[in-house]
Scaffold this motif. Structure first.
Motif, mmCIF file in Angstrom:
data_model
loop_
_atom_site.group_PDB
_atom_site.id
_atom_site.type_symbol
_atom_site.label_atom_id
_atom_site.label_comp_id
_atom_site.label_asym_id
_atom_site.label_seq_id
_atom_site.Cartn_x
_atom_site.Cartn_y
_atom_site.Cartn_z
ATOM 1 N N LEU A 108 -14.125 109.069 -31.677
ATOM 2 C CA LEU A 108 -13.813 110.485 -31.487
ATOM 3 C C LEU A 108 -15.066 111.281 -31.121
ATOM 4 N N THR A 109 -16.205 110.896 -31.697
ATOM 5 C CA THR A 109 -17.440 111.643 -31.428
ATOM 6 C C THR A 109 -17.914 111.466 -29.992
ATOM 7 N N ALA A 110 -17.440 110.406 -29.318
ATOM 8 C CA ALA A 110 -17.836 110.166 -27.921
ATOM 9 C C ALA A 110 -16.856 110.752 -26.924
ATOM 10 N N THR A 111 -15.695 111.207 -27.372
ATOM 11 C CA THR A 111 -14.689 111.751 -26.464
ATOM 12 C C THR A 111 -15.213 113.026 -25.809
ATOM 13 N N GLY A 112 -15.139 113.071 -24.487
ATOM 14 C CA GLY A 112 -15.707 114.213 -23.779
ATOM 15 C C GLY A 112 -14.875 114.634 -22.592
ATOM 16 N N PRO A 113 -15.347 115.598 -21.815
ATOM 17 C CA PRO A 113 -14.567 116.136 -20.696
ATOM 18 C C PRO A 113 -14.285 115.099 -19.619
ATOM 19 N N GLU A 114 -15.146 114.076 -19.509
ATOM 20 C CA GLU A 114 -14.901 113.035 -18.517
ATOM 21 C C GLU A 114 -13.650 112.215 -18.836
ATOM 22 N N ASP A 115 -13.182 112.306 -20.076
ATOM 23 C CA ASP A 115 -11.967 111.596 -20.477
ATOM 24 C C ASP A 115 -10.701 112.374 -20.146
ATOM 25 N N VAL A 116 -10.860 113.583 -19.595
ATOM 26 C CA VAL A 116 -9.720 114.405 -19.175
ATOM 27 C C VAL A 116 -9.895 114.673 -17.681
ATOM 28 N N PRO A 117 -9.506 113.731 -16.823
ATOM 29 C CA PRO A 117 -9.828 113.831 -15.396
ATOM 30 C C PRO A 117 -9.197 115.046 -14.725
ATOM 31 N N PHE A 135 -1.398 111.007 -21.961
ATOM 32 C CA PHE A 135 -2.369 111.151 -23.051
ATOM 33 C C PHE A 135 -3.767 110.871 -22.533
ATOM 34 N N ALA A 136 -4.720 111.729 -22.914
ATOM 35 C CA ALA A 136 -6.125 111.547 -22.562
ATOM 36 C C ALA A 136 -6.950 111.507 -23.840
ATOM 37 N N GLY A 137 -7.769 110.472 -23.975
ATOM 38 C CA GLY A 137 -8.598 110.331 -25.159
ATOM 39 C C GLY A 137 -9.252 108.972 -25.155
ATOM 40 N N ARG A 138 -9.686 108.515 -26.352
ATOM 41 C CA ARG A 138 -10.376 107.237 -26.471
ATOM 42 C C ARG A 138 -9.863 106.448 -27.665
ATOM 43 N N VAL A 139 -9.868 105.128 -27.486
ATOM 44 C CA VAL A 139 -9.717 104.188 -28.589
ATOM 45 C C VAL A 139 -10.793 103.124 -28.439
ATOM 46 N N GLY A 140 -11.017 102.327 -29.473
ATOM 47 C CA GLY A 140 -12.000 101.264 -29.408
ATOM 48 C C GLY A 140 -11.424 99.985 -28.820
ATOM 49 N N ASP A 141 -12.314 99.073 -28.505
ATOM 50 C CA ASP A 141 -11.919 97.759 -27.998
ATOM 51 C C ASP A 141 -11.707 96.841 -29.197
ATOM 52 N N ASP A 142 -10.619 97.100 -29.922
ATOM 53 C CA ASP A 142 -10.368 96.408 -31.185
ATOM 54 C C ASP A 142 -8.870 96.395 -31.465
ATOM 55 N N PRO A 143 -8.425 95.642 -32.487
ATOM 56 C CA PRO A 143 -6.983 95.596 -32.780
ATOM 57 C C PRO A 143 -6.374 96.960 -33.066
ATOM 58 N N ALA A 144 -7.132 97.846 -33.698
ATOM 59 C CA ALA A 144 -6.613 99.190 -33.973
ATOM 60 C C ALA A 144 -6.352 99.940 -32.682
ATOM 61 N N GLY A 145 -7.225 99.778 -31.681
ATOM 62 C CA GLY A 145 -7.014 100.419 -30.394
ATOM 63 C C GLY A 145 -5.793 99.879 -29.682
ATOM 64 N N SER A 146 -5.583 98.569 -29.767
ATOM 65 C CA SER A 146 -4.381 97.974 -29.168
ATOM 66 C C SER A 146 -3.126 98.497 -29.844
ATOM 67 N N PHE A 147 -3.182 98.655 -31.157
ATOM 68 C CA PHE A 147 -2.045 99.197 -31.910
ATOM 69 C C PHE A 147 -1.699 100.598 -31.421
ATOM 70 N N VAL A 148 -2.716 101.427 -31.252
ATOM 71 C CA VAL A 148 -2.498 102.811 -30.799
ATOM 72 C C VAL A 148 -1.915 102.838 -29.393
ATOM 73 N N ARG A 149 -2.513 102.075 -28.497
ATOM 74 C CA ARG A 149 -2.068 102.066 -27.099
ATOM 75 C C ARG A 149 -0.603 101.629 -27.012
ATOM 76 N N GLU A 150 -0.249 100.559 -27.727
ATOM 77 C CA GLU A 150 1.122 100.047 -27.687
ATOM 78 C C GLU A 150 2.101 101.022 -28.338
ATOM 79 N N ALA A 151 1.684 101.662 -29.427
ATOM 80 C CA ALA A 151 2.580 102.596 -30.121
ATOM 81 C C ALA A 151 2.882 103.814 -29.247
ATOM 82 N N LEU A 152 1.879 104.347 -28.576
ATOM 83 C CA LEU A 152 2.104 105.485 -27.680
ATOM 84 C C LEU A 152 3.021 105.097 -26.524
ATOM 85 N N ALA A 153 2.734 103.956 -25.894
ATOM 86 C CA ALA A 153 3.541 103.527 -24.749
ATOM 87 C C ALA A 153 4.977 103.260 -25.156
ATOM 88 N N ARG A 154 5.171 102.687 -26.335
ATOM 89 C CA ARG A 154 6.521 102.379 -26.814
ATOM 90 C C ARG A 154 7.342 103.653 -27.009
#
Length: 343
Positions: A118-127, A61-80
């Motif tokens: 989401l508005t900051a997600t750009g091509p640099e996030d897809v290496p 997965f390539a994209g962005r989340v914030g440095d916050d509890p919601a971002g941790s939730f997303v990261r853990e849910a995807l990995a799980r």
């Protein structure tokens, strides 16, 4: 670097799903009671990635989340759920997107999203190295990520150069512009466009589904349209294929289209022909509605294959064994790309 069957680029966020709401949403500080509420993984790209991993693909997965509890939730849910999150960027400033989904008794829903990073997600996030390590690249929620949208033609073009194939699910355009100047350059490098019926109509300006699919197919991609309880259709040039949906009593339709996308890509990467892939995809979309949220009831490959065989034109027995990134055989998805690029 690890090789992947699928790279998914796009949105990932928590969804708060509430409903069904019987009657209109009322303002004026009126409280309304619903039968169900849940905090689940959301985002079209994230749900598609989970569905593909559930079907046995190796998914990054390539994209962005914030440095916050919601971002941790997303990261853990995807990995799980088996999705590689090693390339999921943590934005140091902007928050993780958040969505509230209000479902209605008739299966419709309203979606309220705070876009956050989401508005900051750009091509640099897809290496580049991640694209080169992937057999197929899928992007979702095109109109929610304007920076990535403006560069997606280059991302998909690079995927083509490295031998990968591509697919795009634009999802809705909250602004209602459906900007062709933004989208048309991307379609030149898109193997499969995967809208739902309403999106196909909005993207094409054609109210009738077949005409909408044919118009979009004329822009280059194979067009695969999700039509809810009516099933799905695919359009290649002027040729049409239709399949029905599975007869199910849906609990929650959130994410069904994204599970459809996962089924279609997984089936195509396994070498199924277009109609068989369409049938598997319809099965995946239908089966995903068995539970609340977009990922809880996503099908395994064996479940999808069995359902498609029971209700469709027949799925080859060999389709039960997934291709891997090391396979040297050429699948139908590659032949579709190569044929079109010669014309």
């Amino acid at each position: 670097m690890t090789s992947f069957d699928l790279l998914v680029a796009g949105d990932a966020n928590p969804d708060v799903v509430v409903g069904p709401l019987h009657g209109p949403l009322r303002f004026g500080q009126r409280e309304q009671l619903v039968e169900h509420a849940g905090l689940v993984l959301g985002g079209s790209a994230a749900i598609m990635a989970c569905g593909a991993a559930r079907l046995g693909l190796r998914v990054a997965f390539a994209g962005r989340v914030g440095d916050d509890p919601a971002g941790s939730f997303v990261r853990e849910a995807l990995a799980r759920r088996g999705v590689d999150v090693g390339f999921l960027v943590t934005d140091p400033v902007l928050p993780t997107p958040l969505t509230t989904v209000v479902t209605a008794g008739d299966g419709d829903r309203a979606i309220l999203t705070a876009p956050g990073c989401l508005t900051a997600t750009g091509p640099e996030d897809v290496p580049r190295e991640l694209i080169a390590a992937s057999r197929h690249v899928h992007a979702a929620s095109f109109f929610l990520m304007p920076r990535l949208a403006r560069s997606l033609a280059s991302v998909f073009g690079l995927a083509r150069e490295t031998g990968a194939t591509t697919s795009l699910d634009t999802n809705d355009d909250p602004a209602g512009r459906w900007d062709h100047e933004l989208l048309d350059p991307v379609l030149k490098f898109t193997d499969f466009l995967l809208p739902n019926a309403a999106e196909a109509s909005a993207l094409s300006g054609e109210p009738e589904l077949v005409a909408a699919a044919a118009f979009l197919a004329g822009r280059g991609p194979t067009v695969v349209v999700k039509d809810g309880a009516n099933g799905a259709l695919a359009c290649v040039g002027t040729e049409l294929s239709r399949v029905p949906a599975l007869p199910v009593d849906p609990v929650d339709t959130v994410g069904a289209g994204d599970s459809f996308d996962a089924g279609f890509v997984a089936a195509t990467l396994r070498g199924l022909d277009l109609r068989s892939a369409l049938t598997v995809a319809a099965a995946c979309g239908s089966l995903s509605t068995r539970a609340h949220g977009g990922t809880a009831a996503q099908a395994t490959w064996d479940e999808a294959r069995a359902a498609a065989r029971a209700d469709g034109p027949g799925i080859p027995p060999g389709a039960s064994t997934p291709n891997t990134a090391e396979d040297t055989g050429t699948s139908d998805i590659s032949r579709t790309r190569d044929t079109r690029s010669r014309t």
